[in-house]
Design a protein around this motif. Structure first.
Motif, PDB file in Angstrom:
ATOM      1  N   GLY A  18      80.643  17.482  16.890  1.00  0.00           N
ATOM      2  CA  GLY A  18      80.639  16.767  18.166  1.00  0.00           C
ATOM      3  C   GLY A  18      81.131  15.333  18.044  1.00  0.00           C
ATOM      4  O   GLY A  18      81.600  14.908  16.986  1.00  0.00           O
ATOM      5  N   ASP A  19      81.011  14.629  19.140  1.00  0.00           N
ATOM      6  CA  ASP A  19      81.467  13.240  19.248  1.00  0.00           C
ATOM      7  C   ASP A  19      80.945  12.306  18.162  1.00  0.00           C
ATOM      8  O   ASP A  19      81.601  11.329  17.827  1.00  0.00           O
ATOM      9  N   GLU A  20      79.741  12.599  17.660  1.00  0.00           N
ATOM     10  CA  GLU A  20      79.128  11.682  16.685  1.00  0.00           C
ATOM     11  C   GLU A  20      80.075  11.447  15.517  1.00  0.00           C
ATOM     12  O   GLU A  20      80.168  10.344  14.986  1.00  0.00           O
ATOM     13  N   VAL A  21      80.768  12.509  15.102  1.00  0.00           N
ATOM     14  CA  VAL A  21      81.644  12.395  13.939  1.00  0.00           C
ATOM     15  C   VAL A  21      82.816  11.473  14.270  1.00  0.00           C
ATOM     16  O   VAL A  21      83.223  10.650  13.456  1.00  0.00           O
ATOM     17  N   LYS A  22      83.325  11.619  15.480  1.00  0.00           N
ATOM     18  CA  LYS A  22      84.445  10.794  15.889  1.00  0.00           C
ATOM     19  C   LYS A  22      84.022   9.316  15.900  1.00  0.00           C
ATOM     20  O   LYS A  22      84.745   8.454  15.423  1.00  0.00           O
ATOM     21  N   ASP A  23      82.823   9.070  16.432  1.00  0.00           N
ATOM     22  CA  ASP A  23      82.318   7.689  16.458  1.00  0.00           C
ATOM     23  C   ASP A  23      82.244   7.117  15.047  1.00  0.00           C
ATOM     24  O   ASP A  23      82.531   5.943  14.810  1.00  0.00           O
ATOM     25  N   LYS A  24      81.813   7.974  14.124  1.00  0.00           N
ATOM     26  CA  LYS A  24      81.719   7.546  12.731  1.00  0.00           C
ATOM     27  C   LYS A  24      83.088   7.169  12.176  1.00  0.00           C
ATOM     28  O   LYS A  24      83.244   6.158  11.488  1.00  0.00           O
ATOM     29  N   ILE A  25      84.074   7.983  12.488  1.00  0.00           N
ATOM     30  CA  ILE A  25      85.440   7.716  12.018  1.00  0.00           C
ATOM     31  C   ILE A  25      85.960   6.401  12.620  1.00  0.00           C
ATOM     32  O   ILE A  25      86.603   5.608  11.930  1.00  0.00           O
ATOM     33  N   PHE A  26      85.630   6.161  13.891  1.00  0.00           N
ATOM     34  CA  PHE A  26      86.033   4.893  14.509  1.00  0.00           C
ATOM     35  C   PHE A  26      85.431   3.730  13.720  1.00  0.00           C
ATOM     36  O   PHE A  26      86.106   2.755  13.398  1.00  0.00           O
ATOM     37  N   GLU A  27      84.133   3.845  13.413  1.00  0.00           N
ATOM     38  CA  GLU A  27      83.457   2.750  12.697  1.00  0.00           C
ATOM     39  C   GLU A  27      84.072   2.536  11.313  1.00  0.00           C
ATOM     40  O   GLU A  27      84.269   1.402  10.881  1.00  0.00           O
TER      41      GLU A  27
END
Lengths: 408, 400
Positions: free
Chosen positions: B220-229
């Motif tokens: 889900g989105d959580e992984v994408k947020d992590k990649i952004f960070e």
């Protein structure tokens, strides 16, 4: 075209599925009504007109303000009448069910000798304020539940302590759908402990079941508008006659000192419009949703015996179906359905970020190893048979697509 | 009048002979952009191994921290530039400022004098003696000279037009200036390894384009947020970079449906490397970068690595190959990616992981699979649908 699609056509235009699974039914399929329902057309109409027109402060001294104050009073009385509550009881408008529950639990002024009972399987707005009191009171006790997550009076000790001051229950558990026989529970409890304050969270049943407060056995009740076709941002706390409460909000002394805040007349009026519609159709809606639920459950069972229903549907509200698909994380099922424009819930919407052990499901008696497999499919009064058929056909696709990832 | 300045010493450029002036120019552009990004106007003067940068305000800690991440810089010395007079009397306010920055507690110090202007009438020894005497007299009892192991070094440099006074020296990441050793496609995951690999190659002067394979709906989105960070942190070691989020769930679903289960993970790996090569074609990158460490997981055995190498048109850089996990984790703490990498998220790898992943792959099966299944069209389609973001030198990420 039925009511749901007629009123939602425009608003759902932007989520139309371009690849179209279902031909003409190519809109989003909404099966998360227990989290929040769309506004019913009547409530939307009232909201629009009152937002435009009735902007006055109902506490103002001029005639326009007074007029709205009077109308608010009438709506309040109508709610009480519909609930068969005595005229001199109080119906306090709040911003949400969470506020109502917090106001009641924190406002009763329990002291350090007192105890309360709460179901650990209940919504966080009951459980967390109860635990917030644990420093100030003697005991926060776990209410015993049966196998559908419903509080069980017979499992309580036969002699209840005089210091037991408060019992918090929900009419319908928001995860399992387990349905409480309120009158029976209240009678049994009050027989054992007539001094106890019984608070009812009726959020998942308000507007769906008839509620009767005439027996005097219930002391307070929380309701909310947005799970029954009303707007978000308004709820209420009903209080038995003569009940004192320390208010959470101090200020302009609105709601006869129980809750200071400018009275949100448009939200209240829209809330009542939704309730009026619901009230007219209790029986019809209930029977229709019950048959939709039965169709949904039997069709899902037909897809595979892998799809399990941990809580006996016959003892649950037909609006909520808890389903378990062991071996595949509910998040993945949720997102695969989301890709196909279908909305369901994996755990209760407020806590869907929690991984692994889920305290609510633990309290509902499910072993930790299956918590991550539980899905919640919830229906609303606007749900239709076409939607249910479309859901089943899409779920079949998802079931076979995800087969290769199921861990056995 | 004091002027705020910064002496920036460069790292390995002395090795570079003929290329040096080009590399200096690249580094200067990077540093100029950085000052611009921090809204500081700057004026550059080249001297041999360093830049002398004059800025209008005092150097903020934030800008200093950003400078420390610029590849190619060896050290940064914030200094005050003072008027040059033969008696040194104009430098005393700057000397006071430095001494006072050492704090209230008793400490030891040493004065180090240098002259680049050999015409200056006082030599280094005389400068040191004069400044030392001034400090001892003014800060009587608080300081003592220690020429062998001083806690503080007060540096006085006589330049052509001014005298630079400083006592603080920050060591930067070093290595080679950004982009001077080529362009890599950096395969990012949410773990510890790939961010550390990216950091190491930033130091070697590589421009990077980041690629992430987003296994929605399996994650889900959580992984994408992590990649952004993570990209926001890694972007600070670059002058400018882009992030490509490639939707990969459908590719994985498709491959799972047609391959033997035990080859699943290694085939995904191949698809990712092939897609990275497709991106490299588009952005003219010359190599692929991964966080592989030998033997860490089944896809990182020699047999599997050689299969993956065969699938790549370009060399694959694996700077962590010989590192132990704890060394990698330690580095991730130093560069600021550790706490992001530990955020829990759904892991598509474990979902797709076969019960018994292949360790010694059968080359015949592998080549037959390659011949029978040309997946380039679906990989190209996935890349076409990538969401693209850009990240600037301050680590600010925006949709490209």
């Amino acid at each position: 075209m039925d009511r749901f699609w007629a009123c939602n056509l425009n608003r759902y235009k932007d989520v139309i599925d371009k690849s179209s699974h279902m031909g003409e039914l190519s809109f989003m399929l909404y099966f998360d009504h227990a989290a929040s329902s769309p506004l019913c057309p009547e409530a939307l109409k009232t909201l629009q007109s009152t937002m435009e027109r009735d902007f006055y402060n109902p506490s103002a001294a001029h005639k326009w303000g007074k007029e709205l104050n009077k109308k608010t009073g009438e709506i309040r009385d109508n709610f009480k009448a519909a609930l068969k509550a005595p005229k001199d009881s109080r119906f306090v408008f709040t911003s949400s069910a969470s506020e109502s529950n917090n106001s009641l639990i924190k406002g009763l002024g329990l002291s350090k000798e007192d105890s309360l009972y709460v179901s650990f399987g209940d919504h966080a707005s009951l459980v967390k304020p109860a635990f917030a009191l644990s420093e100030e009171i003697k005991n926060v006790l776990e209410l015993p539940l049966d196998d559908v997550g419903v509080p069980c009076c017979s499992l309580l000790p036969s002699a209840l302590d005089k210091n037991l001051k408060l019992v918090l229950v929900s009419t319908v558990n928001s995860q399992s759908g387990g349905l409480l026989d309120v009158q029976k529970f209240a009678a049994e409890l009050k027989e054992k402990a007539p001094w106890v304050h019984l608070h009812l969270d009726a959020v998942q049943s308000f507007g769906k079941y008839e509620i009767d407060l005439s027996s005097g056995l219930i002391d307070s009740m929380t309701v909310s508008a947005h799970k029954m076709g009303g707007p978000k941002g308004v709820g209420a706390l009903w209080l038995k006659k003569g009940l004192g409460l320390n208010p959470l909000l101090h200020g302009g002394n609105q709601e006869t000192d129980y809750r200071s805040s400018t009275i949100a007349y448009p939200l209240i009026a829209s809330f009542y419009s939704a309730f009026e519609v619901a009230q007219k159709n209790y029986q019809n809606d209930f029977e229709r949703v019950l048959s939709l639920r039965d169709k949904l459950v039997s069709s899902l069972k037909e897809i595979s015996s892998d799809l399990e229903f941990p809580f006996d549907p016959n003892r649950c509200s037909p609006y909520i179906i808890s389903m378990m698909w062991k071996g595949i994380s509910s998040d993945i099922v949720l997102r695969t359905l989301e890709q196909k424009e279908v909305a369901i819930a994996s755990t209760s919407a407020c806590s869907s970020k929690i991984k692994g052990e889920n305290p609510t499901m633990k309290a509902l008696g499910l072993p930790t190893s299956v918590h991550k497999f539980v899905l919640r499919i919830s229906l609303g009064k606007m749900s239709t048979e076409e939607e249910v058929d479309a859901f089943i056909s899409i779920f079949k696709e998802v079931y076979s697509e995800l087969q290769m990832f199921v861990k056995r | 009048m004091a002027k705020n300045s910064i002496l920036i010493n460069v790292d390995e450029l002395w090795l570079k002979g003929g290329n040096r002036s080009r590399l200096m120019k690249v580094l200067k552009e990077h540093v100029k952009d950085l000052f611009k990004a921090f809204n500081t106007s700057s004026k550059f003067e080249n001297s041999n191994q360093r830049f002398l940068v004059t800025i209008n305000d005092e150097l903020s800690e934030e800008t200093l921290e950003a400078l420390k991440k610029v590849p190619g810089i060896y050290s940064i010395i914030p200094a005050s530039l003072m008027e040059k007079d033969n008696e040194l009397s104009a430098i005393w306010p700057a000397v006071d400022k430095e001494v006072e920055s050492w704090g209230e507690d008793f400490t030891t110090f040493k004065v180090e004098g240098h002259r680049t202007d050999k015409q200056f009438p006082k030599n280094s020894m005389e400068i040191e003696r004069l400044v030392g005497a001034y400090v001892l007299k003014k800060y009587d009892g608080k300081l003592k000279v220690d020429v062998h192991k001083p806690k503080q070094r007060l540096d006085i440099k006589v330049l052509r037009d001014e005298i630079a006074v400083s006592s603080r020296k920050e060591i930067a990441v070093g290595g080679l200036p950004w982009g001077t050793s080529g362009h890599l496609i950096t395969m990012l995951s949410g773990g510890f390894d790939s961010p550390v690999a990216s950091y190491l190659m930033s130091k070697r002067g590589c421009k990077q384009s980041f690629i992430f394979f987003y296994a929605y709906p399996f994650v889900g989105d959580e992984v994408k947020d992590k990649i952004f960070e993570l990209t926001k942190v890694l972007g600070q070691y670059q002058a400018f970079s882009k992030l490509y989020i490639v939707p990969f769930g459908e590719v994985q679903k498709k491959v799972s449906g047609i391959c033997e289960e035990k080859y699943r993970t290694i085939l995904f790996r191949k698809m990712m490397v092939e897609t990275s090569n497709l991106l490299a074609d588009r952005v003219r990158a010359q190599a692929i970068l991964t966080g592989d460490a030998l033997g860490q997981v089944s896809s990182q055995t020699i047999g599997n690595i050689s299969l993956i190498d065969d699938a790549s048109k370009r060399p694959i850089f694996r700077p962590l190959m010989g590192m132990n996990k704890r060394d990698i984790i330690k580095l991730s703490e130093e560069i600021g990616t550790h706490d992001i990498s530990t955020i829990p998220h759904d892991d598509a790898c474990s979902l797709f992981a076969p019960k018994n992943p292949i360790i010694k792959p059968d080359k015949r099966y592998w080549h037959r699979f390659e011949e029978e299944n040309d997946l380039t069209p679906i990989l190209t389609e996935a890349l076409d649908q990538a969401e693209v973001y850009q990240v600037n030198v301050r680590g600010e990420l925006t949709k490209a």
